[in-house]
Design a protein around this motif. Sequence first.
Motif, PDB file in Angstrom:
ATOM      1  N   GLU A  71       0.810  -1.223   0.000  1.00 15.57           N
ATOM      2  CA  GLU A  71       0.000   0.000   0.000  1.00 15.57           C
ATOM      3  C   GLU A  71       0.846   1.277   0.000  1.00 15.57           C
ATOM      4  O   GLU A  71       0.349   2.348  -0.302  1.00 15.57           O
ATOM      5  N   ILE A  72       2.118   1.156   0.352  1.00 16.18           N
ATOM      6  CA  ILE A  72       3.027   2.308   0.313  1.00 16.18           C
ATOM      7  C   ILE A  72       3.365   2.589  -1.142  1.00 16.18           C
ATOM      8  O   ILE A  72       3.681   1.682  -1.902  1.00 16.18           O
ATOM      9  N   LYS A  73       3.310   3.846  -1.532  1.00 17.23           N
ATOM     10  CA  LYS A  73       3.706   4.222  -2.891  1.00 17.23           C
ATOM     11  C   LYS A  73       5.228   4.395  -2.898  1.00 17.23           C
ATOM     12  O   LYS A  73       5.749   5.437  -2.520  1.00 17.23           O
ATOM     13  N   HIS A  74       5.901   3.341  -3.317  1.00 18.73           N
ATOM     14  CA  HIS A  74       7.355   3.288  -3.197  1.00 18.73           C
ATOM     15  C   HIS A  74       8.075   4.271  -4.102  1.00 18.73           C
ATOM     16  O   HIS A  74       9.154   4.751  -3.756  1.00 18.73           O
ATOM     17  N   GLU A  75       7.496   4.615  -5.249  1.00 18.90           N
ATOM     18  CA  GLU A  75       8.164   5.594  -6.107  1.00 18.90           C
ATOM     19  C   GLU A  75       8.192   6.981  -5.458  1.00 18.90           C
ATOM     20  O   GLU A  75       9.181   7.702  -5.563  1.00 18.90           O
ATOM     21  N   TRP A  76       7.121   7.341  -4.752  1.00 20.16           N
ATOM     22  CA  TRP A  76       7.122   8.616  -4.027  1.00 20.16           C
ATOM     23  C   TRP A  76       8.091   8.568  -2.854  1.00 20.16           C
ATOM     24  O   TRP A  76       8.738   9.557  -2.530  1.00 20.16           O
ATOM     25  N   PHE A  77       8.180   7.409  -2.215  1.00 13.89           N
ATOM     26  CA  PHE A  77       9.108   7.285  -1.091  1.00 13.89           C
ATOM     27  C   PHE A  77      10.553   7.422  -1.561  1.00 13.89           C
ATOM     28  O   PHE A  77      11.385   8.009  -0.878  1.00 13.89           O
ATOM     29  N   ILE A 119      15.249  24.659   1.191  1.00  8.24           N
ATOM     30  CA  ILE A 119      13.812  24.845   1.461  1.00  8.24           C
ATOM     31  C   ILE A 119      12.975  24.096   0.430  1.00  8.24           C
ATOM     32  O   ILE A 119      11.996  23.424   0.767  1.00  8.24           O
ATOM     33  N   VAL A 120      13.346  24.191  -0.842  1.00  4.74           N
ATOM     34  CA  VAL A 120      12.615  23.474  -1.891  1.00  4.74           C
ATOM     35  C   VAL A 120      12.734  21.969  -1.695  1.00  4.74           C
ATOM     36  O   VAL A 120      11.749  21.234  -1.835  1.00  4.74           O
ATOM     37  N   LEU A 121      13.919  21.494  -1.334  1.00  2.00           N
ATOM     38  CA  LEU A 121      14.100  20.056  -1.104  1.00  2.00           C
ATOM     39  C   LEU A 121      13.311  19.560   0.105  1.00  2.00           C
ATOM     40  O   LEU A 121      12.779  18.444   0.097  1.00  2.00           O
ATOM     41  N   ILE A 122      13.229  20.378   1.145  1.00  2.00           N
ATOM     42  CA  ILE A 122      12.419  20.001   2.314  1.00  2.00           C
ATOM     43  C   ILE A 122      10.950  19.902   1.914  1.00  2.00           C
ATOM     44  O   ILE A 122      10.247  18.969   2.314  1.00  2.00           O
ATOM     45  N   LEU A 123      10.478  20.842   1.107  1.00  2.00           N
ATOM     46  CA  LEU A 123       9.096  20.800   0.638  1.00  2.00           C
ATOM     47  C   LEU A 123       8.847  19.558  -0.222  1.00  2.00           C
ATOM     48  O   LEU A 123       7.826  18.881  -0.065  1.00  2.00           O
ATOM     49  N   ILE A 124       9.781  19.241  -1.116  1.00  2.00           N
ATOM     50  CA  ILE A 124       9.645  18.047  -1.958  1.00  2.00           C
ATOM     51  C   ILE A 124       9.627  16.789  -1.091  1.00  2.00           C
ATOM     52  O   ILE A 124       8.801  15.888  -1.308  1.00  2.00           O
ATOM     53  N   ALA A 125      10.514  16.713  -0.104  1.00  2.00           N
ATOM     54  CA  ALA A 125      10.546  15.545   0.779  1.00  2.00           C
ATOM     55  C   ALA A 125       9.239  15.418   1.565  1.00  2.00           C
ATOM     56  O   ALA A 125       8.684  14.317   1.679  1.00  2.00           O
ATOM     57  N   TRP A 126       8.746  16.532   2.102  1.00  2.00           N
ATOM     58  CA  TRP A 126       7.508  16.511   2.878  1.00  2.00           C
ATOM     59  C   TRP A 126       6.344  16.013   2.019  1.00  2.00           C
ATOM     60  O   TRP A 126       5.590  15.119   2.420  1.00  2.00           O
ATOM     61  N   ILE A 127       6.200  16.553   0.820  1.00  2.00           N
ATOM     62  CA  ILE A 127       5.092  16.163  -0.056  1.00  2.00           C
ATOM     63  C   ILE A 127       5.233  14.706  -0.488  1.00  2.00           C
ATOM     64  O   ILE A 127       4.258  13.945  -0.474  1.00  2.00           O
ATOM     65  N   SER A 128       6.433  14.294  -0.865  1.00  2.58           N
ATOM     66  CA  SER A 128       6.599  12.929  -1.356  1.00  2.58           C
ATOM     67  C   SER A 128       6.406  11.890  -0.248  1.00  2.58           C
ATOM     68  O   SER A 128       5.786  10.848  -0.483  1.00  2.58           O
ATOM     69  N   PHE A 129       6.912  12.159   0.944  1.00  3.85           N
ATOM     70  CA  PHE A 129       6.675  11.218   2.042  1.00  3.85           C
ATOM     71  C   PHE A 129       5.195  11.170   2.400  1.00  3.85           C
ATOM     72  O   PHE A 129       4.653  10.102   2.723  1.00  3.85           O
ATOM     73  N   HIS A 130       4.514  12.313   2.338  1.00  7.29           N
ATOM     74  CA  HIS A 130       3.081  12.326   2.632  1.00  7.29           C
ATOM     75  C   HIS A 130       2.313  11.517   1.590  1.00  7.29           C
ATOM     76  O   HIS A 130       1.440  10.716   1.934  1.00  7.29           O
ATOM     77  N   LYS A 131       2.632  11.717   0.310  1.00  9.07           N
ATOM     78  CA  LYS A 131       1.946  10.961  -0.740  1.00  9.07           C
ATOM     79  C   LYS A 131       2.279   9.471  -0.658  1.00  9.07           C
ATOM     80  O   LYS A 131       1.465   8.636  -1.030  1.00  9.07           O
ATOM     81  N   SER A 132       3.454   9.145  -0.157  1.00 12.47           N
ATOM     82  CA  SER A 132       3.854   7.747  -0.043  1.00 12.47           C
ATOM     83  C   SER A 132       3.131   7.044   1.099  1.00 12.47           C
ATOM     84  O   SER A 132       2.673   5.907   0.935  1.00 12.47           O
ATOM     85  N   LEU A 133       3.040   7.678   2.245  1.00 15.73           N
ATOM     86  CA  LEU A 133       2.503   7.017   3.440  1.00 15.73           C
ATOM     87  C   LEU A 133       0.989   7.150   3.596  1.00 15.73           C
ATOM     88  O   LEU A 133       0.371   6.352   4.297  1.00 15.73           O
ATOM     89  N   SER A 134       0.386   8.158   2.988  1.00 16.94           N
ATOM     90  CA  SER A 134      -1.041   8.399   3.230  1.00 16.94           C
ATOM     91  C   SER A 134      -1.969   7.295   2.736  1.00 16.94           C
ATOM     92  O   SER A 134      -3.034   7.107   3.343  1.00 16.94           O
ATOM     93  N   PRO A 135      -1.665   6.523   1.676  1.00 11.22           N
ATOM     94  CA  PRO A 135      -2.592   5.430   1.337  1.00 11.22           C
ATOM     95  C   PRO A 135      -2.719   4.380   2.448  1.00 11.22           C
ATOM     96  O   PRO A 135      -3.779   3.796   2.620  1.00 11.22           O
ATOM     97  N   LEU A 136      -1.646   4.148   3.201  1.00 10.90           N
ATOM     98  CA  LEU A 136      -1.692   3.138   4.264  1.00 10.90           C
ATOM     99  C   LEU A 136      -2.197   3.727   5.580  1.00 10.90           C
ATOM    100  O   LEU A 136      -3.022   3.118   6.259  1.00 10.90           O
ATOM    101  N   TYR A 137      -1.711   4.897   5.942  1.00 11.30           N
ATOM    102  CA  TYR A 137      -2.010   5.445   7.267  1.00 11.30           C
ATOM    103  C   TYR A 137      -3.084   6.523   7.258  1.00 11.30           C
ATOM    104  O   TYR A 137      -3.549   6.930   8.320  1.00 11.30           O
ATOM    105  N   GLY A 138      -3.481   7.040   6.131  1.00 12.96           N
ATOM    106  CA  GLY A 138      -4.448   8.130   6.081  1.00 12.96           C
ATOM    107  C   GLY A 138      -3.753   9.469   6.277  1.00 12.96           C
ATOM    108  O   GLY A 138      -2.599   9.533   6.712  1.00 12.96           O
ATOM    109  N   GLY A 139      -4.450  10.538   5.970  1.00 11.35           N
ATOM    110  CA  GLY A 139      -3.849  11.871   5.998  1.00 11.35           C
ATOM    111  C   GLY A 139      -3.431  12.336   7.378  1.00 11.35           C
ATOM    112  O   GLY A 139      -2.316  12.812   7.574  1.00 11.35           O
ATOM    113  N   PHE A 140      -4.320  12.194   8.370  1.00 13.79           N
ATOM    114  CA  PHE A 140      -4.025  12.704   9.708  1.00 13.79           C
ATOM    115  C   PHE A 140      -2.901  11.928  10.380  1.00 13.79           C
ATOM    116  O   PHE A 140      -1.983  12.511  10.951  1.00 13.79           O
ATOM    117  N   LYS A 141      -2.963  10.614  10.298  1.00 13.69           N
ATOM    118  CA  LYS A 141      -1.930   9.799  10.931  1.00 13.69           C
ATOM    119  C   LYS A 141      -0.574  10.001  10.242  1.00 13.69           C
ATOM    120  O   LYS A 141       0.463   9.999  10.897  1.00 13.69           O
TER     121      LYS A 141
END
Length: 182
Positions: A71-77, A119-141
């Motif tokens: 369920e983890i989106k590994h390409e985003w991770f 700053i741009v890399l931190i934003l990219i990391a934040w968005i990509s990790f969120h898109k990777s983990l949210s299918p399994l854990y949901g947005g809030f978690k």
Amino acid sequence: MNLDLEQSAPLRRRGPRPEGNDDAMPMIPPPPPGLPPRHPLQLMKRTAIMGGTLYAMHDISLFHNIIHSPEIKHEWFKIGLASSIAIMAIKAYLELYQGKKNKKKVEYENFRAATHASIVLILIAWISFHKSLSPLYGGFKTMLIMIGFGFGVLLQAALMIPVWGQNFLSFVILTFFLQQYK
């Protein structure tokens, strides 16, 4: 005029009198309250925060799910990992090479482009990790996991470990994680 010693103590913290205005006297701020950064109680507090955060992540099987869950989106991770490695490389370059070897002061005025790239890399990391983990854990978690990891692990480690140790540990940990993650 009688001078009381208890009343004269604040006079030692006063700066020089400004020209022309006798009423406005700038005060030198007192030292910050609390314990020094390397005090054993501060170190125990930071260790407890890190331990609690890592236990909570172990309790939800975060590492196992990142490695094995479909369920983890590994390409985003992988994008998040690549941007994290780039942030680490910029940090090491600025602190070790420019700061230590070339004796430049590491601040925004001297390294604007590197700051903006980070700053741009931190934003990219934040968005990509969120898109990777949210299918399994949901947005809030997912947000709780990311804030917990950022505050509970990264920030506490940065406050406890010196710069050379941070760079060495981040290299070793990311290399190990890249070997485990396929």
